[in-house]
Scaffold this active site. Structure first.
Site, PDB file in Angstrom:
ATOM      1  N   TYR A  15       0.801  -1.227   0.000  1.00 17.58           N
ATOM      2  CA  TYR A  15       0.000   0.000   0.000  1.00 17.58           C
ATOM      3  C   TYR A  15       0.834   1.278   0.000  1.00 17.58           C
ATOM      4  O   TYR A  15       0.285   2.379  -0.073  1.00 17.58           O
ATOM      5  CB  TYR A  15      -0.909   0.025   1.237  1.00 17.58           C
ATOM      6  CG  TYR A  15      -1.815  -1.165   1.343  1.00 17.58           C
ATOM      7  CD1 TYR A  15      -2.885  -1.323   0.473  1.00 17.58           C
ATOM      8  CD2 TYR A  15      -1.606  -2.143   2.308  1.00 17.58           C
ATOM      9  CE1 TYR A  15      -3.721  -2.420   0.562  1.00 17.58           C
ATOM     10  CE2 TYR A  15      -2.439  -3.243   2.413  1.00 17.58           C
ATOM     11  CZ  TYR A  15      -3.491  -3.377   1.538  1.00 17.58           C
ATOM     12  OH  TYR A  15      -4.315  -4.461   1.632  1.00 17.58           O
ATOM     13  N   HIS A  20      -4.659   5.995  -1.035  1.00 19.43           N
ATOM     14  CA  HIS A  20      -5.180   5.938   0.332  1.00 19.43           C
ATOM     15  C   HIS A  20      -4.092   6.247   1.359  1.00 19.43           C
ATOM     16  O   HIS A  20      -4.399   6.537   2.509  1.00 19.43           O
ATOM     17  CB  HIS A  20      -5.754   4.540   0.577  1.00 19.43           C
ATOM     18  CG  HIS A  20      -7.073   4.512   1.281  1.00 19.43           C
ATOM     19  ND1 HIS A  20      -7.954   5.566   1.324  1.00 19.43           N
ATOM     20  CD2 HIS A  20      -7.671   3.519   1.989  1.00 19.43           C
ATOM     21  CE1 HIS A  20      -9.026   5.224   2.006  1.00 19.43           C
ATOM     22  NE2 HIS A  20      -8.874   3.989   2.436  1.00 19.43           N
ATOM     23  N   TYR A  64      -4.111  -0.278  10.580  1.00 19.51           N
ATOM     24  CA  TYR A  64      -4.840  -0.224   9.320  1.00 19.51           C
ATOM     25  C   TYR A  64      -5.873   0.893   9.396  1.00 19.51           C
ATOM     26  O   TYR A  64      -6.268   1.336  10.470  1.00 19.51           O
ATOM     27  CB  TYR A  64      -5.464  -1.561   8.921  1.00 19.51           C
ATOM     28  CG  TYR A  64      -4.432  -2.532   8.397  1.00 19.51           C
ATOM     29  CD1 TYR A  64      -4.019  -2.486   7.076  1.00 19.51           C
ATOM     30  CD2 TYR A  64      -3.844  -3.472   9.242  1.00 19.51           C
ATOM     31  CE1 TYR A  64      -3.057  -3.356   6.592  1.00 19.51           C
ATOM     32  CE2 TYR A  64      -2.882  -4.353   8.768  1.00 19.51           C
ATOM     33  CZ  TYR A  64      -2.494  -4.288   7.443  1.00 19.51           C
ATOM     34  OH  TYR A  64      -1.543  -5.142   6.976  1.00 19.51           O
ATOM     35  N   ASN A  66      -9.085   1.300   8.929  1.00 20.40           N
ATOM     36  CA  ASN A  66     -10.403   1.212   9.548  1.00 20.40           C
ATOM     37  C   ASN A  66     -10.378   1.213  11.071  1.00 20.40           C
ATOM     38  O   ASN A  66     -11.434   1.240  11.694  1.00 20.40           O
ATOM     39  CB  ASN A  66     -11.137  -0.028   9.044  1.00 20.40           C
ATOM     40  CG  ASN A  66     -11.336   0.008   7.546  1.00 20.40           C
ATOM     41  OD1 ASN A  66     -11.104   1.027   6.900  1.00 20.40           O
ATOM     42  ND2 ASN A  66     -11.761  -1.100   6.982  1.00 20.40           N
ATOM     43  N   ASN A 112     -13.667   5.368   5.820  1.00 20.78           N
ATOM     44  CA  ASN A 112     -13.687   4.450   6.960  1.00 20.78           C
ATOM     45  C   ASN A 112     -12.713   4.837   8.067  1.00 20.78           C
ATOM     46  O   ASN A 112     -12.983   4.594   9.243  1.00 20.78           O
ATOM     47  CB  ASN A 112     -13.440   3.015   6.504  1.00 20.78           C
ATOM     48  CG  ASN A 112     -14.610   2.464   5.730  1.00 20.78           C
ATOM     49  OD1 ASN A 112     -15.753   2.821   5.986  1.00 20.78           O
ATOM     50  ND2 ASN A 112     -14.342   1.595   4.768  1.00 20.78           N
TER      51      ASN A 112
END
Length: 186
Positions: A15, A20, A64, A66, A112
């Site tokens: 990632y 994001h 992470y 969320n 989120n």
């Protein structure tokens, strides 16, 4: 005075350069410019720096996206930082690529990470710097879009926009949210 600047993102090389993870990218550039290094601690990687008479804690949560609220709450409490001195760096689909907007409150906008922060902190009153990533994706492909890397064209302008985001972080910590919004939210 202490500040917590938390960049939202997902951990892992997979990632690292995704849209994001722009929050992590901004913090990495800020740390590099300030010659500070992140250290893995409880709930994330943390670095600290002095900016005039201010102490900035830079946080890249390891929870992470969320579950970012858990890390943010922990570091606010651990360092005894007031929530008005919290700044979240977050990607935003509703803004064109590279647009930067500082807000002092608001909804989660379907993000989120912000949802979890609002749930964990039990408030929508916290500062966030929204970094526009655009919404150039077909219907139903939002997840793939935010987890994809920036395009070649976007990468040409990315470092300049990250530098502008760093300016906003500095202004927020030195001058406050109102002055910073008046200067940069155009």
């Amino acid at each position: 005075m202490k500040y917590l600047v938390a960049g939202l993102g997902n951990v892992g090389q997979k990632y690292e350069n995704s849209r994001h993870n722009i929050g992590f990218m901004i913090l990495d550039a800020l740390a590099k410019a300030s010659s500070v290094v992140f250290t893995d601690k409880c709930y994330g990687a943390i670095a600290s720096l002095k900016l005039k008479n201010k102490c900035l804690f830079l946080l890249k949560p390891s929870t992470y996206m969320n579950l970012s609220g858990n890390a943010i709450r922990y570091w606010l409490q651990k360092e005894n930082i007031y929530s008005e001195n919290l700044l979240i760096l977050v990607d935003d689909l509703s803004l064109p690529f590279g647009s930067l907007r500082l807000k002092t409150k608001g909804s989660d906008g379907g993000h989120n990470g912000l949802k979890n922060i609002q749930y964990t902190l039990r408030t929508k009153y916290y500062n966030r710097l929204r970094f526009g990533i655009g919404n150039n994706f077909p219907s139903g492909c939002q997840i793939n879009y935010v987890l994809d890397n920036f395009t070649k064209e976007e990468k040409k302008h990315l470092s300049e926009r990250i530098e502008k985001a760093i300016e906003i972080v500095y202004s927020f910590c030195l001058s406050g949210s109102e002055i910073t919004m008046n200067l940069f939210n155009k």
